[in-house]
Design an enzyme around this catalytic site. Structure first.
Site, PDB file in Angstrom:
ATOM      1  N   HIS A   1      83.242 108.768 -33.622  1.00  0.00           N
ATOM      2  CA  HIS A   1      82.088 107.985 -34.104  1.00  0.00           C
ATOM      3  C   HIS A   1      82.335 107.294 -35.449  1.00  0.00           C
ATOM      4  O   HIS A   1      81.498 107.338 -36.350  1.00  0.00           O
ATOM      5  CB  HIS A   1      80.853 108.882 -34.180  1.00  0.00           C
ATOM      6  CG  HIS A   1      80.356 109.357 -32.839  1.00  0.00           C
ATOM      7  ND1 HIS A   1      80.588 108.687 -31.664  1.00  0.00           N
ATOM      8  CD2 HIS A   1      79.624 110.460 -32.495  1.00  0.00           C
ATOM      9  CE1 HIS A   1      80.020 109.332 -30.659  1.00  0.00           C
ATOM     10  NE2 HIS A   1      79.439 110.416 -31.124  1.00  0.00           N
TER      11      HIS A   1
ATOM     12  N   HIS B   1      72.744 106.456 -30.647  1.00  0.00           N
ATOM     13  CA  HIS B   1      72.903 107.869 -30.302  1.00  0.00           C
ATOM     14  C   HIS B   1      71.554 108.594 -30.258  1.00  0.00           C
ATOM     15  O   HIS B   1      71.428 109.733 -30.752  1.00  0.00           O
ATOM     16  CB  HIS B   1      73.861 108.545 -31.283  1.00  0.00           C
ATOM     17  CG  HIS B   1      74.601 109.711 -30.722  1.00  0.00           C
ATOM     18  ND1 HIS B   1      73.973 110.862 -30.286  1.00  0.00           N
ATOM     19  CD2 HIS B   1      75.918 109.900 -30.493  1.00  0.00           C
ATOM     20  CE1 HIS B   1      74.891 111.710 -29.847  1.00  0.00           C
ATOM     21  NE2 HIS B   1      76.074 111.154 -29.954  1.00  0.00           N
TER      22      HIS B   1
ATOM     23  N   GLU C   1      74.563 106.856 -23.946  1.00  0.00           N
ATOM     24  CA  GLU C   1      75.154 105.981 -24.961  1.00  0.00           C
ATOM     25  C   GLU C   1      75.955 104.882 -24.261  1.00  0.00           C
ATOM     26  O   GLU C   1      76.996 105.149 -23.684  1.00  0.00           O
ATOM     27  CB  GLU C   1      76.093 106.779 -25.868  1.00  0.00           C
ATOM     28  CG  GLU C   1      75.501 108.039 -26.449  1.00  0.00           C
ATOM     29  CD  GLU C   1      76.581 109.018 -26.917  1.00  0.00           C
ATOM     30  OE1 GLU C   1      77.640 108.590 -27.409  1.00  0.00           O
ATOM     31  OE2 GLU C   1      76.380 110.228 -26.761  1.00  0.00           O
TER      32      GLU C   1
HETATM   33  C1  GLA Z   1      78.907 112.195 -28.547  1.00  0.00           C
HETATM   34  C2  GLA Z   1      80.111 112.969 -28.180  1.00  0.00           C
HETATM   35  C3  GLA Z   1      79.798 114.422 -28.178  1.00  0.00           C
HETATM   36  C4  GLA Z   1      79.247 114.853 -29.518  1.00  0.00           C
HETATM   37  C5  GLA Z   1      78.060 114.006 -29.873  1.00  0.00           C
HETATM   38  C6  GLA Z   1      77.567 114.309 -31.259  1.00  0.00           C
HETATM   39  O1  GLA Z   1      77.994 112.172 -27.550  1.00  0.00           O
HETATM   40  O2  GLA Z   1      80.647 112.565 -26.946  1.00  0.00           O
HETATM   41  O3  GLA Z   1      80.936 115.143 -27.878  1.00  0.00           O
HETATM   42  O4  GLA Z   1      80.228 114.692 -30.504  1.00  0.00           O
HETATM   43  O5  GLA Z   1      78.391 112.648 -29.784  1.00  0.00           O
HETATM   44  O6  GLA Z   1      77.406 115.649 -31.486  1.00  0.00           O
END
Ligand code: GLA
Length: 357
Positions: free
Chosen positions: A111, A182, A321
């Site tokens: 991220h 997110h 997402e």
């Molecule tokens: C995304 C990732 C997950 C986790 C979340 C945040 O969805 O794919 O593995 O890291 O973000 O916790």
């Protein structure tokens, strides 16, 4: 339990890295209300009338900006960038030059790095009740990514109960980009237990199996005859506890990228639909992106306490997402995430709400 209510504006007025933060609310004629913060250009609350007309907050979050600073980093409602999802070993190469993002998820960069776009205070331009545009300029080299990147994220709430999120970006050097939101949805209402009773459909024939570090490994696989098949609507909880190597690699649930069916994308139809049987609230997701990370809050630990004092435990929400595929900079067969100077990156995702009686 307390009723759902919007956080107070004053509880979001703060100073972070020398910039003031705010709470911005959008509202339509049908009782949908969205609260946004310029800290991370994030969704804080999303009130949708349920089948009885009762406003129900369908996203996880906190009622004070300080809670976002002290909570476990779960990316609640944020705009994720410069690169959403994982980059293997935090390394990628453009034109023979290697770039390095400090790993923040085992060996991977996740991220956009530890201080990605979710940690930044964005500038804002608001049209009363109707839309909020957020702007951020990421410096060349920020978190290790090349190129000065100017980014705009626009939120617009329509009278058709659509939250339209539009992204736009330009760079001055070749770079990589992958942007998403997110939001953690619980259509039973935030803090009301887990989401395993939701019915979900995802328009994807194939998904991307991952390795032990959650990096897509090898080729796409058909969802057919696996717990990953959501082509026909089924309960999120139906197969989630199935003894399956991929569910185990997702840390006891779904945390995988679906390859959205191109005919569905071409027709601009919903790529996913989730419905809560208790509130009747239905969420359609529409997007221009080729992939969808379906994540069932497997890392939510119950440690964080949300807007109505309820702990957010495992599977207490789901994320849908929209994005390009994880680790695209290192996977030449995936649609490219390269952005060149002179090009304009554009992407749109719609979260649309309705009631199923
Ligand atoms: C995304 C990732 C997950 C986790 C979340 C945040 O969805 O794919 O593995 O890291 O973000 O916790």
């Amino acid at each position: 339990m307390n009723h759902y209510k919007l956080p107070e504006q004053r509880d979001f007025e703060h100073r972070i890295a020398g910039k003031n933060t705010h709470l911005i609310t959008l509202e339509n004629s049908r009782g949908v209300v969205v609260a946004l913060s310029d800290f991370g250009a994030r969704i804080v609350s999303l009130l949708v009338p349920d089948k009885y007309g009762t406003p129900t907050d369908v996203v996880l979050g906190f009622s004070h900006i300080q809670d976002y600073l002290t909570a476990d980093e779960q990316y609640h409602g944020v705009t994720v960038g410069r690169f959403a999802n994982r980059i293997a070993n935090g390394r990628f190469t453009i034109d023979g030059e290697t770039f390095y993002i400090e790993p923040n998820n085992g060996p991977n960069a996740l991220h956009g790095g530890a201080a990605g776009f979710h940690k930044r205070v964005w500038d804002r331009r608001v049209v009363y009740k109707e839309k909020a545009d957020f702007y951020y300029v990421a410096a060349d080299g920020e978190e290790g990514f090349p190129g000065k990147l100017s980014v705009m994220v626009k939120y617009r709430l329509t009278d058709n109960n659509e939250l339209v999120i539009t992204y736009r970006a330009q760079t001055d050097k070749p770079t990589v980009i992958n942007l998403t939101n997110h939001a953690y949805f619980n259509l039973n209402g935030e803090g009301n237990g887990d989401v395993l009773n939701h019915r979900l459909q995802i328009q994807a024939t194939n998904y991307l199996p991952v390795d032990e570090f959650q990096i897509p490994a090898g080729v796409p696989a058909p969802v057919e005859d696996t717990p990953f098949d959501f082509r026909t609507p089924k309960l999120i909880g139906q197969d989630i506890r199935y003894a399956d190597d991929q569910l185990a690699k997702g840390n006891g649930g779904y945390d995988h990228n679906y390859i959205l069916d191109t005919e569905v994308l071409a027709k601009k139809l919903p790529v996913a639909t989730a419905v809560s049987p208790t509130t009747g609230i239905s969420l359609d997701v529409l997007t221009t992106e080729p992939g969808l990370q379906f994540y069932t809050g497997n890392f939510l630990s119950g440690k964080d306490v949300g807007k109505r004092g309820q702990p957010y435990g495992k599977h207490g929400a789901f994320c849908l997402e929209t994005q390009h595929f994880p680790d695209s900079p290192n996977q030449p067969d995936f649609p490219t995430t390269l952005l060149m100077p002179g090009e304009v990156f554009q992407s749109e995702t719609i979260y649309r709400f309705s009631i199923v009686k």
